[in-house]
Design a protein around this motif. Sequence first.
Motif, short mmCIF file in Angstrom:
data_model
loop_
_atom_site.label_atom_id
_atom_site.label_comp_id
_atom_site.label_asym_id
_atom_site.label_seq_id
_atom_site.Cartn_x
_atom_site.Cartn_y
_atom_site.Cartn_z
N LEU A 235 -3.12 -6.02 -9.94
CA LEU A 235 -2.16 -7.01 -9.47
C LEU A 235 -0.78 -6.81 -10.10
O LEU A 235 0.24 -7.03 -9.46
N ALA B 129 0.74 -4.18 -8.19
CA ALA B 129 1.29 -4.73 -6.95
C ALA B 129 2.64 -5.40 -7.19
O ALA B 129 3.56 -5.29 -6.38
N SER C 75 1.19 -11.53 -5.35
CA SER C 75 0.66 -10.77 -6.48
C SER C 75 0.66 -11.62 -7.75
O SER C 75 -0.31 -11.63 -8.51
#
Length: 397
Positions: free
Chosen positions: A95, A98, A117
């Motif tokens: 994440l 991301a 995210s």
Amino acid sequence: MSKGLWEPPRLRVSADNEEERRATWLELFFDLIFVVAIAELAHYLDGHVGLSGFLGFIALFVPTWWCWLGSTFYATRFDTDDLGHRLLTLLQVALVAALAVNVHHGLGESSTGFALSYAAFRFLLILQYLSAGYFVRAARPLTNWYIRGFAISAFLWVLSIWVPLPWRFGLWVIGLIVDFATPLTAGRLMTQFPPSLSHIPERLGLFTIIVLGESVVAVVKGVAQKEWDISSVAAALLGLSIAFSFWWIYFDSVDGSPLKSVKAGKIRIAMTWLYAHLPLAIGLAATGVGVDQMIASQSGVLSIEARWLFCGAVALCLSVLALIHLITCTLGTTRRRKILSAYRLGAALFVLMLAAAGSGLSSLVLVALVAFACVLQVVLNLVLTRKAKTITEEVGG
């Protein structure tokens, strides 16, 4: 020591908290993704030099830093380094990746991806606190407090994707205010379960190394993109001296002494010290971009935006270090800490004066003067330390 596939979280308290707590290999691996995230943030700022670009850089930097800090504070109390914790950490790494992917257009077309995210990372942290609260009854009031605050913030970030720009950023700001206020308002819950006095300073120091590394990257990048000559090499060496000076004056005094105030119920001192590391990290990362701008300007005209970015970032670092040193008890007496803080603020003022009145200066002269102000802080540190040692020896003798 071998571990099972999964074991319930346990709370590190009292005797555990007094023991020397070091960063785990998993935490060090976790830090690697933030090296990438900081690099992307610096790349964003490098392409948006100016006041609006710097404000956008801050808007993207703060959630990234908060993700790192949230994971760090969970780990300092509850980490088990078992299969479940490792898998959740892997998801958090994905994440943050991301987040980094969405940084460059994070205030525009990629803002939805950035918001989702961040919210997903926070929901994973909430899941970890739910697990900790379930298995550790003593910590349940604290975990429930964090869960409520972090959940409100995460839902605001999710809600923001249905709000058009630029109003979307209003929900981001409110969400971050809730996030930052949640630990700050924990009160007695924080005093009952204080963070590790060895682990947290070490983790903050490691993140500081990450952002300092951006200055080194900027020097290499700046020199690699142009032909070597005396001025570019000199600017590069001066840029490295600035990074080294910040490393010296920060790590020569970093410790967890302000965190000890938590046990006495003085949460504001501890949280001031903790949250001061956010503008410090912002300033250090921006300084790296500023050094890159200085090297790139050796053969051209130095823009006012580049001058203010470089000088403003250095002045921000010096000002925050003044605050940190003022509340770091191990630096000595109150008088000595005030003197150190005055040195930092004086240097910050000098650098800001260069930004305001340095339109006639070349980039090489400017970076040389700023480097002089930073190196002088190291010299003053050494002088004060030597004087304090001499006084101690005379009293002892």
